[in-house]
Design a protein around this motif. Structure first.
Motif, PDB file in Angstrom:
ATOM      1  N   GLN A 189     -74.082  24.827   0.333  1.00 47.76           N
ATOM      2  CA  GLN A 189     -73.232  24.700   1.515  1.00 47.76           C
ATOM      3  C   GLN A 189     -73.846  25.501   2.669  1.00 47.76           C
ATOM      4  N   ASP A 190     -73.483  25.149   3.893  1.00 48.21           N
ATOM      5  CA  ASP A 190     -73.857  25.968   5.045  1.00 48.21           C
ATOM      6  C   ASP A 190     -72.966  27.210   5.056  1.00 48.21           C
ATOM      7  N   ILE A 191     -73.581  28.384   5.097  1.00 43.04           N
ATOM      8  CA  ILE A 191     -72.839  29.634   5.032  1.00 43.04           C
ATOM      9  C   ILE A 191     -72.954  30.373   6.366  1.00 43.04           C
ATOM     10  N   LEU A 207     -74.860  38.032   1.591  1.00 44.25           N
ATOM     11  CA  LEU A 207     -76.098  37.366   1.182  1.00 44.25           C
ATOM     12  C   LEU A 207     -76.598  37.894  -0.158  1.00 44.25           C
ATOM     13  N   SER A 208     -76.378  39.190  -0.430  1.00 44.32           N
ATOM     14  CA  SER A 208     -76.815  39.734  -1.716  1.00 44.32           C
ATOM     15  C   SER A 208     -76.001  39.167  -2.867  1.00 44.32           C
ATOM     16  N   LEU A 209     -74.735  38.805  -2.622  1.00 45.87           N
ATOM     17  CA  LEU A 209     -73.926  38.157  -3.663  1.00 45.87           C
ATOM     18  C   LEU A 209     -74.584  36.850  -4.109  1.00 45.87           C
ATOM     19  N   PHE A 210     -75.049  36.085  -3.145  1.00 46.96           N
ATOM     20  CA  PHE A 210     -75.740  34.834  -3.472  1.00 46.96           C
ATOM     21  C   PHE A 210     -77.062  35.120  -4.188  1.00 46.96           C
ATOM     22  N   ARG A 211     -77.841  36.049  -3.654  1.00 39.95           N
ATOM     23  CA  ARG A 211     -79.157  36.342  -4.246  1.00 39.95           C
ATOM     24  C   ARG A 211     -79.026  36.847  -5.677  1.00 39.95           C
ATOM     25  N   VAL A 220     -78.121  29.353   6.382  1.00 42.60           N
ATOM     26  CA  VAL A 220     -77.364  30.559   6.719  1.00 42.60           C
ATOM     27  C   VAL A 220     -77.347  30.695   8.235  1.00 42.60           C
ATOM     28  N   HIS A 221     -76.160  30.745   8.808  1.00 39.18           N
ATOM     29  CA  HIS A 221     -76.006  30.869  10.260  1.00 39.18           C
ATOM     30  C   HIS A 221     -75.417  32.246  10.559  1.00 39.18           C
ATOM     31  N   GLU A 222     -76.117  33.045  11.343  1.00 41.62           N
ATOM     32  CA  GLU A 222     -75.667  34.391  11.676  1.00 41.62           C
ATOM     33  C   GLU A 222     -74.945  34.390  13.022  1.00 41.62           C
ATOM     34  N   VAL A 223     -73.765  34.987  13.059  1.00 43.04           N
ATOM     35  CA  VAL A 223     -73.026  35.163  14.310  1.00 43.04           C
ATOM     36  C   VAL A 223     -72.647  36.641  14.419  1.00 43.04           C
ATOM     37  N   GLN A 224     -72.182  37.045  15.586  1.00 43.72           N
ATOM     38  CA  GLN A 224     -71.931  38.474  15.805  1.00 43.72           C
ATOM     39  C   GLN A 224     -70.522  38.899  15.413  1.00 43.72           C
ATOM     40  N   GLU A 225     -69.537  38.046  15.630  1.00 47.20           N
ATOM     41  CA  GLU A 225     -68.148  38.457  15.455  1.00 47.20           C
ATOM     42  C   GLU A 225     -67.450  37.650  14.370  1.00 47.20           C
ATOM     43  N   ILE A 226     -66.501  38.278  13.692  1.00 50.08           N
ATOM     44  CA  ILE A 226     -65.724  37.606  12.660  1.00 50.08           C
ATOM     45  C   ILE A 226     -64.900  36.456  13.251  1.00 50.08           C
ATOM     46  N   GLN A 227     -64.363  36.650  14.460  1.00 47.93           N
ATOM     47  CA  GLN A 227     -63.577  35.585  15.088  1.00 47.93           C
ATOM     48  C   GLN A 227     -64.449  34.370  15.392  1.00 47.93           C
ATOM     49  N   THR A 228     -65.687  34.618  15.803  1.00 46.27           N
ATOM     50  CA  THR A 228     -66.606  33.509  16.049  1.00 46.27           C
ATOM     51  C   THR A 228     -66.887  32.754  14.756  1.00 46.27           C
ATOM     52  N   MET A 237     -68.254  23.804  10.764  1.00 48.48           N
ATOM     53  CA  MET A 237     -69.676  24.123  10.829  1.00 48.48           C
ATOM     54  C   MET A 237     -70.191  24.870   9.603  1.00 48.48           C
ATOM     55  N   GLY A 238     -69.312  25.250   8.689  1.00 47.49           N
ATOM     56  CA  GLY A 238     -69.762  25.953   7.496  1.00 47.49           C
ATOM     57  C   GLY A 238     -68.638  26.709   6.837  1.00 47.49           C
ATOM     58  N   ILE A 239     -68.998  27.456   5.793  1.00 48.55           N
ATOM     59  CA  ILE A 239     -68.060  28.268   5.024  1.00 48.55           C
ATOM     60  C   ILE A 239     -68.416  29.726   5.224  1.00 48.55           C
ATOM     61  N   CYS A 240     -67.407  30.592   5.261  1.00 52.58           N
ATOM     62  CA  CYS A 240     -67.632  32.013   5.493  1.00 52.58           C
ATOM     63  C   CYS A 240     -66.912  32.824   4.416  1.00 52.58           C
ATOM     64  N   VAL A 241     -67.598  33.795   3.837  1.00 49.47           N
ATOM     65  CA  VAL A 241     -66.999  34.693   2.853  1.00 49.47           C
ATOM     66  C   VAL A 241     -66.476  35.922   3.596  1.00 49.47           C
ATOM     67  N   VAL A 242     -65.166  36.173   3.480  1.00 47.42           N
ATOM     68  CA  VAL A 242     -64.522  37.236   4.252  1.00 47.42           C
ATOM     69  C   VAL A 242     -63.636  38.080   3.334  1.00 47.42           C
ATOM     70  N   PRO A 243     -63.297  39.309   3.749  1.00 40.49           N
ATOM     71  CA  PRO A 243     -62.350  40.116   2.984  1.00 40.49           C
ATOM     72  C   PRO A 243     -60.967  39.465   2.943  1.00 40.49           C
ATOM     73  N   GLU A 244     -60.235  39.729   1.888  1.00 41.79           N
ATOM     74  CA  GLU A 244     -58.932  39.098   1.676  1.00 41.79           C
ATOM     75  C   GLU A 244     -57.970  39.337   2.829  1.00 41.79           C
ATOM     76  N   GLY A 245     -58.024  40.524   3.435  1.00 44.81           N
ATOM     77  CA  GLY A 245     -57.104  40.828   4.523  1.00 44.81           C
ATOM     78  C   GLY A 245     -57.264  39.936   5.734  1.00 44.81           C
ATOM     79  N   VAL A 246     -58.406  39.295   5.857  1.00 42.26           N
ATOM     80  CA  VAL A 246     -58.675  38.423   7.009  1.00 42.26           C
ATOM     81  C   VAL A 246     -57.965  37.078   6.875  1.00 42.26           C
ATOM     82  N   SER A 247     -57.471  36.768   5.690  1.00 42.30           N
ATOM     83  CA  SER A 247     -56.934  35.433   5.431  1.00 42.30           C
ATOM     84  C   SER A 247     -55.646  35.122   6.189  1.00 42.30           C
TER      85      SER A 247
END
Length: 314
Positions: A189-191, A207-211, A220-228, A237-247
């Motif tokens: 998937q696009d991450i 990324l280390s979780l995947f490796r 892998v698409h890098e952005v600066q902010e969690i909101q972005t 545009m892809g899937i993002c792995v985030v902390p549970e509190g962000v849900s």
């Protein structure tokens, strides 16, 4: 060596000119030149390339500049803190990474203000890496981050390991609400990861979780902010792995699925100066324990309620 020597040296380095530095310092140029010469003699090395225009630092000069500016900032911070103590002022500055703002941090601030209304509290968003330097320079008093970094002058405590979740576009085939998912299901998937810089950062954790599992995202698409990142997830545009509190964010546009892998966690780390403990920080730490205890009790009640519903006769 005195602080004035450091101020004179930094002024010359910043202005790249003895003339402009003298004007900035409101002194004449000859005394300034003599003070720099005295400093160079004490250090045993030239700090400036005298023939260069504009004036340039030598290699030892660049090294000394980085330390001189830090010492001057620490001296200024110490003076400000002393003046606050003399006026009986109390202030606590907290540095934090964005994802902690969606967890317990807002409640922690409210409880702290209620417990110590006489203490001014300020919040500054900054990456974990920047928090270490901000603590050492005195810009902040406490930091909440996610990256394990070691520094002899900083006390770091892992408060908890927060579970990670996958933020998935609403129309995606993997968007199944309420059902956990394994990290391997996200392979190919696009991450999306954040922040892009500074590094190391939370992006490197993901990324280390995947490796570590030998998994390879399609891109892998890098952005600066969690909101972005979450905005791009909502746009498909892809899937993002985030902390549970962000849900709690974008609940109408993004599906969150818990990652069931045991290693899919991110630490919440509290950092303070090793010798900068005081009663305000002690109160803050006690309130953290209170919040986590309340959360644990709430989970136990919820689990008991669910168990009772399952056992209830139809």
């Amino acid at each position: 060596m005195e602080l004035r020597h450091l101020r004179y040296f930094v002024a010359v380095a910043d202005e790249q000119s003895f003339t402009r530095a003298a004007e900035r310092l409101h002194i004449s140029q000859p005394p300034l030149s003599r003070q720099i010469q005295d400093l160079e003699e004490e250090l045993g090395t030239p700090l400036f390339e005298r023939g260069s225009r504009p004036l340039k630092l030598t290699e030892p000069g660049r090294f000394f500049y980085s330390h001189a500016t830090r010492l001057l900032e620490q001296a200024a911070q110490a003076a400000r803190a002393t003046r606050r103590v003399a006026r009986m002022e109390r202030r606590l500055v907290i540095g934090f990474v964005a994802s902690t703002m969606y967890g317990a941090l807002p409640r922690l601030v409210r409880l702290f203000r209620a417990a110590l209304p006489q203490v001014e509290i300020a919040l500054e968003e900054m990456p974990t890496l920047d928090q270490i330097e901000a603590l050492k320079s005195g810009r902040i008093d406490v930091g909440f981050g996610r990256i394990r970094l070691e520094d002899a002058s900083i006390k770091r405590e892992v408060l908890r390991e927060e579970r990670l979740v996958a933020a998935i576009p609403m129309e995606h085939a993997l968007a199944i609400p309420g059902k956990p998912i394994i990290l391997a299901a996200l392979e190919s998937q696009d991450i999306l990861v954040y922040p892009r810089k500074p590094r190391p950062s939370y992006a490197d954790q993901v990324l280390s979780l995947f490796r570590d599992q030998g998994l390879h995202p399609a891109a892998v698409h890098e952005v600066q902010e969690i909101q972005t990142a979450l905005g791009l997830v909502a746009a498909g545009m892809g899937i993002c792995v985030v902390p549970e509190g962000v849900s709690r964010l974008r609940p109408d546009e993004v599906i969150y699925r818990a990652l069931s892998d045991p290693q899919a966690v991110s630490p919440i780390i509290m950092s303070t100066r090793l010798h900068g403990q005081n009663e305000d920080i002690a109160t803050l730490r006690a309130l953290i324990d209170r919040i986590y205890q309340e959360q644990a009790e709430a989970r136990q009640r919820a689990e008991a309620t669910r168990a009772a519903a399952v056992d209830k006769p139809v």
